[in-house]
Design an enzyme around this catalytic site. Structure first.
Site, PDB file in Angstrom:
ATOM      1  N   GLY A 227      10.154   9.696  50.272  1.00 48.19           N
ATOM      2  CA  GLY A 227       9.382   9.698  51.505  1.00 48.19           C
ATOM      3  C   GLY A 227       9.869  10.795  52.422  1.00 48.19           C
ATOM      4  CB  SER A 228       9.168  11.443  55.940  1.00 51.48           C
ATOM      5  OG  SER A 228       9.548  10.237  56.563  1.00 51.48           O
TER       6      SER A 228
ATOM      7  CD  GLU B  76      13.641  12.666  43.890  1.00 49.71           C
ATOM      8  OE1 GLU B  76      13.361  13.819  44.280  1.00 49.71           O
ATOM      9  OE2 GLU B  76      14.091  12.409  42.773  1.00 49.71           O
TER      10      GLU B  76
ATOM     11  CB  CYS C 261       7.194  16.454  48.416  1.00 48.03           C
ATOM     12  SG  CYS C 261       7.140  16.157  46.635  1.00 48.03           S
TER      13      CYS C 261
END
Ligand code: NAD
Length: 497
Positions: free
Chosen positions: A242-243, A264, A298
């Site tokens: 995620g962020s 990640e 991403c």
């Protein structure tokens, strides 16, 4: 499974609801929240709104299943993973439809993820046979040292909505392939694509009860489930995609709870186009790399550095190609640019474009929006103080910035002057020069003559710096196992007292 599954039905009928999958069973009843189609606002499904109780039950089921799952012979696990791969491919059409309805995925992007997921399941099917450890020499007379790898226990996964289907597979199957059991908490933005479909597939393939569990939740309720993961002694690893913003917050909690965390995260992925590049190929790679899933991946290219000698030609061709991408309802298989996930994402993209234009940037193409569909946008001559050029965080939408350079060394330095280090790309006919440049890029992935946006099941995807440190492929063995040292000594030893 010949009848329609709950997810298939939910994708076709707003009256359907989904439930949690805990300890081999779909739950019943309980509160729900609506899951809307970002393109037309229609209700896609009612999703179970879980909380602490469901998360606790899921963790308990995963902990109870761990001894048997971790001891299962590799051949048995392999059969299950191969079956799951076949089911995933068989369900391609209905999964494509769900992903179009739930998170605006074009057919190109959804089908890419489904095929990649099946390939990854087949790769993972062999991980049980990876070398189990090392035998080391010891300085102590008569001693042999064995270093063996063992699974951690329960791995709790947070999955994102964007590359939902593939990334959720990564959250299930990499830990499970190395003997861990899992509890997955899908993103509330795309709970079916980011976890529930996977539960159906694993159930049909015959994975044992408790080895995988899925708990969904309403917007704003993620923290309650996260609390359970951090508090539970059985959860040995938090596997987060995620962020970086959320990761920082969860990372602080992982530190306090002394839990391993695999991260990640996002990227601000540059492409460098050298003067000798094949311009046509570079333009095609840039278009795909920047605008797959309307810039919500991403690894999307965010900024392109082009040698001034070919800058104008490159920008002209890029503008024409990007301007021709078909926009609209992703349920139409010919559409490439579907809606952004929500109004917030659209507003952020539009605001950054407006900011750059106000500061004097040139609009090459795009700049408009209709509903949540934002036209793929290319900006040139963007001043350095514009938000979208600094790379301070991702613009998670269809915005690409192109900048001319005179000195490739400077471009290399500028390209990595961001907090992120996920993916980068170098376009040139001079492979040796590109290879030397690649070694100096602080990024987890560098593609030479290919887009920043590329994935293969066997290759390790992951970042450096604020892009995190997890790796996919068999390299994930480092993330989801720990080593045990066992020594065996033949005969008596000498001790200092
Ligand atoms: P996000 O950080 O908002 O959410 C990720 C997960 O965290 C979701 O499951 C969400 O429900 C959960 N979460 C959010 N707030 C939480 C809280 N307060 N407590 C507990 N859980 C919480 O990210 P997103 O918007 O779903 O995904 C997009 C981001 O993910 C982008 O930054 C993208 O670059 C990144 N990403 C990285 C990779 C990679 O492999 N490196 C892959 C895909 C996406």
């Amino acid at each position: 499974m010949n009848e329609m599954t709950p997810i298939q039905s939910a994708a076709q009928s707003a009256a359907r609801r989904t439930t949690h999958f805990i300890d081999g069973r779909w739950s019943e009843g309980g509160p729900t929240f609506p899951d809307y189609n970002p393109y037309n606002g229609e209700l896609v499904a009612q999703i179970a709104a879980g909380g602490r109780a469901e998360a606790e039950a899921a963790v308990a089921a995963a902990a109870a299943a761990f001894p048997a799952w971790s001891a299962m012979p590799p051949a048995e696990r392999q059969r299950l993973f191969l079956k799951a791969a076949d089911i995933t491919e068989r369900r391609l059409d209905d999964i494509v439809a769900t992903m179009a309805a739930e998170n605006g995925s074009s057919k190109v992007f959804a089908a890419f993820q489904i095929r990649l997921s099946a390939a990854m399941l087949r790769q993972a099917a062999s991980y049980g046979y990876m070398p189990y450890g090392d035998v080391l020499r010891s300085d102590a007379p008569g001693r042999v040292a064995l270093v063996t790898r063992k699974p951690l226990g329960v791995v709790a996964g947070f999955t994102p909505w964007n590359g939902a289907f593939y990334l959720a597979w990564r959250a299930f199957l990499l830990p499970m392939a190395f003997g861990n059991t899992t509890v997955i908490k899908p993103s509330e933005e795309a709970p079916m694509s980011a976890g529930l479909i996977h539960a159906e597939i694993l159930e049909e393939a015959g994975f044992p009860a408790g080895s995988f569990n899925v708990v969904t939740h309403a917007p704003g309720a993620a923290a309650e489930i996260a609390d359970v993961f951090f508090e539970s002694r059985a959860v040995r690893c938090i596997n987060f995609t995620g962020s970086d913003k959320t990761a920082r917050m969860l990372g602080e909690r992982a530190g306090r709870a002394l839990k391993r965390m695999v991260l990640e995260l996002g990227g601000f992925n540059p492409m460098i186009v050298l003067a000798d590049a094949d311009v046509d190929h570079a333009v095609r790679a840039a278009t795909f790399g920047a605008f797959l899933h309307q810039g919500q991946v991403c690894m999307n290219t965010r900024k392109i550095y082009v040698d001034r000698a070919i800058h104008d030609e490159f920008v002209e061709q890029l503008g024409a190609r990007v301007g021709a991408l078909k926009q609209g309802d992703p349920a139409d298989p010919s559409v490439i640019i579907g809606p952004l996930i929500n109004q917030r994402a659209l507003d952020q993209t539009a605001a950054r474009i407006r900011d750059a234009l106000d500061r004097g940037a040139t609009l090459v193409t795009g700049g408009t929006s209709q509903g949540l569909v934002h036209a793929p946008t290319v900006l040139a001559h963007v001043p350095p103080d514009a938000i979208c050029t600094t790379g301070c965080d991702e613009t998670f939408g269809p915005l690409l910035v192109v900048e001319a350079f005179d000195d490739a060394e400077q471009a290399l330095a500028d390209a990595q002057a961001t907090p992120y280090g996920l993916s980068a790309s170098i376009m040139t006919r001079d492979q040796a020069r590109a290879f030397a440049m690649a070694q100096r890029l602080d990024a987890g992935i560098v593609h030479i003559n290919a887009p920043t946006m590329a994935s293969e099941a066997a290759l390790p995807v992951g970042g450096t710096k604020d892009s995190g440190w997890g790796r996919s492929g068999h390299y994930a063995v480092e993330d989801f196992t720990e080593i045990r040292l066992t020594t065996m000594t033949d005969g008596p030893s000498r001790y200092p007292f």
